[in-house]
Design a protein around this motif. Structure first.
Motif, mmCIF file in Angstrom:
data_model
loop_
_atom_site.group_PDB
_atom_site.id
_atom_site.type_symbol
_atom_site.label_atom_id
_atom_site.label_comp_id
_atom_site.label_asym_id
_atom_site.label_seq_id
_atom_site.Cartn_x
_atom_site.Cartn_y
_atom_site.Cartn_z
ATOM 1 N N ALA A 109 72.984 45.505 66.510
ATOM 2 C CA ALA A 109 72.889 45.332 65.064
ATOM 3 C C ALA A 109 73.447 46.546 64.337
ATOM 4 C CB ALA A 109 71.434 45.110 64.665
ATOM 5 N N ASP A 110 74.100 46.288 63.203
ATOM 6 C CA ASP A 110 74.568 47.401 62.382
ATOM 7 C C ASP A 110 73.400 47.884 61.509
ATOM 8 O OD1 ASP A 110 74.347 45.810 60.061
ATOM 9 O OD2 ASP A 110 76.373 45.025 60.338
ATOM 10 N N PRO A 111 73.556 48.972 60.778
ATOM 11 C CA PRO A 111 72.419 49.537 60.020
ATOM 12 C C PRO A 111 71.757 48.544 59.070
ATOM 13 C CG PRO A 111 74.193 51.127 60.138
ATOM 14 C CD PRO A 111 74.740 49.857 60.748
ATOM 15 N N ALA A 112 72.523 47.662 58.478
ATOM 16 C CA ALA A 112 71.944 46.696 57.537
ATOM 17 C C ALA A 112 71.118 45.626 58.238
ATOM 18 C CB ALA A 112 73.059 46.042 56.715
ATOM 19 N N GLU A 113 71.292 45.509 59.547
ATOM 20 C CA GLU A 113 70.613 44.445 60.299
ATOM 21 C C GLU A 113 69.491 44.982 61.194
ATOM 22 O OE1 GLU A 113 74.652 41.708 60.919
ATOM 23 O OE2 GLU A 113 74.049 43.187 62.431
ATOM 24 N N LEU A 114 69.193 46.270 61.088
ATOM 25 C CA LEU A 114 68.274 46.898 62.028
ATOM 26 C C LEU A 114 66.850 46.364 61.917
ATOM 27 C CD1 LEU A 114 69.456 50.622 62.000
ATOM 28 C CD2 LEU A 114 69.714 48.948 63.836
ATOM 29 N N GLN A 115 66.501 45.749 60.802
ATOM 30 C CA GLN A 115 65.149 45.228 60.646
ATOM 31 C C GLN A 115 64.957 43.899 61.369
ATOM 32 O OE1 GLN A 115 62.832 47.159 59.156
ATOM 33 N NE2 GLN A 115 64.523 48.616 59.005
ATOM 34 N N VAL A 116 66.028 43.352 61.936
ATOM 35 C CA VAL A 116 65.976 42.044 62.602
ATOM 36 C C VAL A 116 66.160 42.235 64.100
ATOM 37 C CG1 VAL A 116 66.980 39.735 62.738
ATOM 38 C CG2 VAL A 116 66.916 40.947 60.546
ATOM 39 N N ASP A 117 65.320 41.584 64.890
ATOM 40 C CA ASP A 117 65.455 41.632 66.342
ATOM 41 C C ASP A 117 66.824 41.089 66.744
ATOM 42 O OD1 ASP A 117 65.313 40.706 69.167
ATOM 43 O OD2 ASP A 117 63.243 41.402 69.013
ATOM 44 N N ASN A 118 67.508 41.767 67.660
ATOM 45 C CA ASN A 118 68.858 41.372 68.055
ATOM 46 C C ASN A 118 68.907 39.947 68.597
ATOM 47 O OD1 ASN A 118 71.407 42.676 67.881
ATOM 48 N ND2 ASN A 118 71.602 42.528 70.107
ATOM 49 N N ASP A 119 67.824 39.512 69.245
ATOM 50 C CA ASP A 119 67.798 38.158 69.796
ATOM 51 C C ASP A 119 67.862 37.082 68.714
ATOM 52 O OD1 ASP A 119 67.654 39.204 72.318
ATOM 53 O OD2 ASP A 119 65.485 38.900 72.554
ATOM 54 N N GLU A 120 67.502 37.454 67.474
ATOM 55 C CA GLU A 120 67.525 36.475 66.387
ATOM 56 C C GLU A 120 68.949 36.052 66.028
ATOM 57 O OE1 GLU A 120 64.871 35.034 64.919
ATOM 58 O OE2 GLU A 120 63.687 36.064 66.444
ATOM 59 N N PHE A 121 69.949 36.795 66.501
ATOM 60 C CA PHE A 121 71.337 36.453 66.201
ATOM 61 C C PHE A 121 71.937 35.499 67.234
ATOM 62 C CE2 PHE A 121 70.712 40.606 64.128
ATOM 63 C CZ PHE A 121 71.087 40.279 62.840
ATOM 64 N N GLU A 122 71.186 35.172 68.266
ATOM 65 C CA GLU A 122 71.664 34.212 69.261
ATOM 66 C C GLU A 122 71.540 32.794 68.709
ATOM 67 O OE1 GLU A 122 70.605 36.664 73.364
ATOM 68 O OE2 GLU A 122 69.450 34.873 72.834
ATOM 69 N N PHE A 123 72.500 31.942 69.050
ATOM 70 C CA PHE A 123 72.402 30.543 68.615
ATOM 71 C C PHE A 123 73.281 29.656 69.505
ATOM 72 C CE2 PHE A 123 75.958 32.242 66.110
ATOM 73 C CZ PHE A 123 76.944 31.262 66.293
ATOM 74 N N ILE A 124 72.966 28.361 69.446
ATOM 75 C CA ILE A 124 73.796 27.341 70.063
ATOM 76 C C ILE A 124 74.170 26.360 68.960
ATOM 77 C CG2 ILE A 124 73.895 25.437 71.721
ATOM 78 C CD1 ILE A 124 71.894 26.909 73.440
ATOM 79 N N GLU A 125 75.451 26.060 68.826
ATOM 80 C CA GLU A 125 75.931 25.119 67.804
ATOM 81 C C GLU A 125 76.299 23.798 68.469
ATOM 82 O OE1 GLU A 125 78.856 26.043 64.360
ATOM 83 O OE2 GLU A 125 80.073 25.126 65.945
ATOM 84 N N VAL A 126 75.769 22.726 67.939
ATOM 85 C CA VAL A 126 76.139 21.394 68.419
ATOM 86 C C VAL A 126 76.737 20.594 67.272
ATOM 87 C CG1 VAL A 126 74.397 21.345 70.240
ATOM 88 C CG2 VAL A 126 73.821 20.484 67.977
ATOM 89 N N ALA A 127 77.618 19.664 67.580
ATOM 90 C CA ALA A 127 78.286 18.874 66.545
ATOM 91 C C ALA A 127 78.512 17.460 67.021
ATOM 92 C CB ALA A 127 79.620 19.517 66.173
ATOM 93 N N ASN A 128 78.412 16.537 66.059
ATOM 94 C CA ASN A 128 78.776 15.150 66.307
ATOM 95 C C ASN A 128 80.289 15.055 66.122
ATOM 96 O OD1 ASN A 128 79.267 12.407 66.225
ATOM 97 N ND2 ASN A 128 77.566 11.928 64.853
ATOM 98 N N VAL A 129 81.029 14.879 67.220
ATOM 99 C CA VAL A 129 82.498 14.874 67.160
ATOM 100 C C VAL A 129 83.038 13.462 67.116
ATOM 101 C CG1 VAL A 129 82.666 17.109 68.302
ATOM 102 C CG2 VAL A 129 82.663 15.021 69.680
ATOM 103 N N GLY A 130 82.169 12.483 66.940
ATOM 104 C CA GLY A 130 82.611 11.092 66.890
ATOM 105 C C GLY A 130 83.378 10.784 65.615
#
Length: 399
Positions: free
Chosen positions: A378-399
């Motif tokens: 995390a950069d200085p502006a993001e230090l109050q947030v746990d680094n794991d909170e930036f993990e994600f999985i994106e799913v999409a309906n491609v139909g």
């Protein structure tokens, strides 16, 4: 416990300052929490302020500008909906009404004078007092009945309701929540034409369907429970087949088919339902080309942007549209509707619609399109947030 089977437990979190801090936010020290009128964290000053303000609102002329201004101030707002510079939000109105409806429906006879938790986060960012069902076993036909009506009990946690139940803004909000919970798809919806429980059509009796699901999950564990504790109070042991099953069947066959209709009658008699019928969707949600509406009285106003067609105070919202012909649907759209008749509004209703060419997500067209794993530091502006909170999985309906 210590090698001895001890029974089936219902594990419940206590809604104290730790609970509210974890689930809603803030630190534990930020919360005023009370259990049945007794402070367990903080104090009762703001609760007493809310009670006084509710009394003052009730004493003002119903529907007057002065009453509306006080009603909005109680929620930390000016009459135009902007933040009030000198007032904090004291009451989460929607949470409170839902809490009341749940207890009223259950016929809780060991409440509202005790057995309740209420909590509010202090400070200008507060969203008001929130309420939590607690110790509510005297409900659902236990020391109550299918005909229990405690809408007139305004003691304890229901004191604010007792002061506000004749205030027009509160009454319409209450009617909105009744409409939501007792309409098709709502948690208390029962088809008036087919109220009897039928496992082949659970959608016809939503509370019975939930009860059926929960009791099915408990049926086998209760065999061991009855073996351990079934003879505690009786010479002849209570068993699942002879003691528990008949009670389940009575709830499904007698209680749930009648309770919702009884409650709607009680709400109506108490003046908590609008006298203007809510507009009806000819098709309630789903894939359509157009949406048609009908009403028995007044004009229909609708929105397609998620907003309420009615502004607080009673004016027509500038984003609302007057219904005159079927509404075209070309993309996923949430339609919200009210009727206005002789200056009085109906309760709100809403449904989600999809265009005819919409393809629901299936195993054939649902794809994982992005994975963000182990992100950079995390950069200085993001230090109050746990680094794991930036993990994600994106799913999409491609139909």
């Amino acid at each position: 416990i210590n090698g001895v089977y001890w029974g089936t437990y219902n594990v419940v979190e206590r809604p104290d300052e730790g609970f509210t801090s974890d689930y809603i936010g803030g630190s534990k020290d930020d919360w005023d929490v009370q259990n049945s009128g007794n402070p367990v964290n903080g104090d009762l000053q703001t609760w007493n302020q809310l009670l006084r303000m509710a009394r003052d609102i009730d004493r003002l002329v119903d529907g007057s500008d002065e009453q509306f201004a006080s009603w909005m101030e109680m929620q930390g707002q000016l009459p135009d909906g902007s933040p009030h510079p000198d007032a904090e939000d004291l009451l989460d109105v929607e949470n409170y009404i839902d809490y009341l409806i749940v207890n009223f429906y259950g016929g809780n006879t060991d409440w509202p004078f005790k057995n309740y938790y209420a909590a509010r986060q202090r400070g200008p960012d507060s969203t008001g007092f929130k309420f939590f069902v607690w110790d509510a076993e005297w409900s659902l036909n236990l020391r109550s009945s299918v005909r229990t009506n405690n809408l007139g009990d305004t003691r304890g946690v229901a004191a604010v309701y007792g002061e506000l139940r004749n205030v027009p803004e509160f009454k319409l909000w209450f009617a909105d929540r009744i409409q939501k919970h007792f309409s098709p798809g709502g948690i208390f919806y029962v088809d008036p034409q087919n109220p009897n429980w039928n496992p082949a059509h659970p959608e016809r009796n939503e509370p019975a369907a939930l009860f059926y699901e929960l009791t099915n999950a408990m049926r086998r564990p209760l065999v061991a429970e009855s073996a351990r504790w079934g003879d505690q109070h009786n010479t002849v042991p209570h068993t699942v087949d002879e003691s528990w099953e008949p009670q389940v069947n009575a709830m499904l066959s007698l209680y749930f088919p009648q309770r919702s209709a009884n409650m709607l009658s009680y709400f109506r008699d108490a003046g908590l339902m609008s006298s203007v019928p809510t507009p009806r969707f000819l098709q309630r949600g789903g894939q359509v080309g157009t949406v048609s509406l009908t009403t028995h009285a007044g004009q229909i106003y609708f929105s397609t942007d998620g907003s309420d067609p009615r502004l607080p105070g009673g004016e027509v919202s500038p984003t609302a549209q007057l219904y005159s012909r079927p509404i075209s649907v070309s993309e996923t759209t949430q339609i919200r509707v009210r009727a206005l008749h002789n200056g009085e509004w109906s309760a709100i209703d809403e449904a989600q619609f999809f265009a005819n060419d919409f393809q629901p997500a299936t195993s054939e067209n649902l794809a994982v399109t992005e994975i963000h794993f182990n992100p950079r530091e995390a950069d200085p502006a993001e230090l109050q947030v746990d680094n794991d909170e930036f993990e994600f999985i994106e799913v999409a309906n491609v139909g």
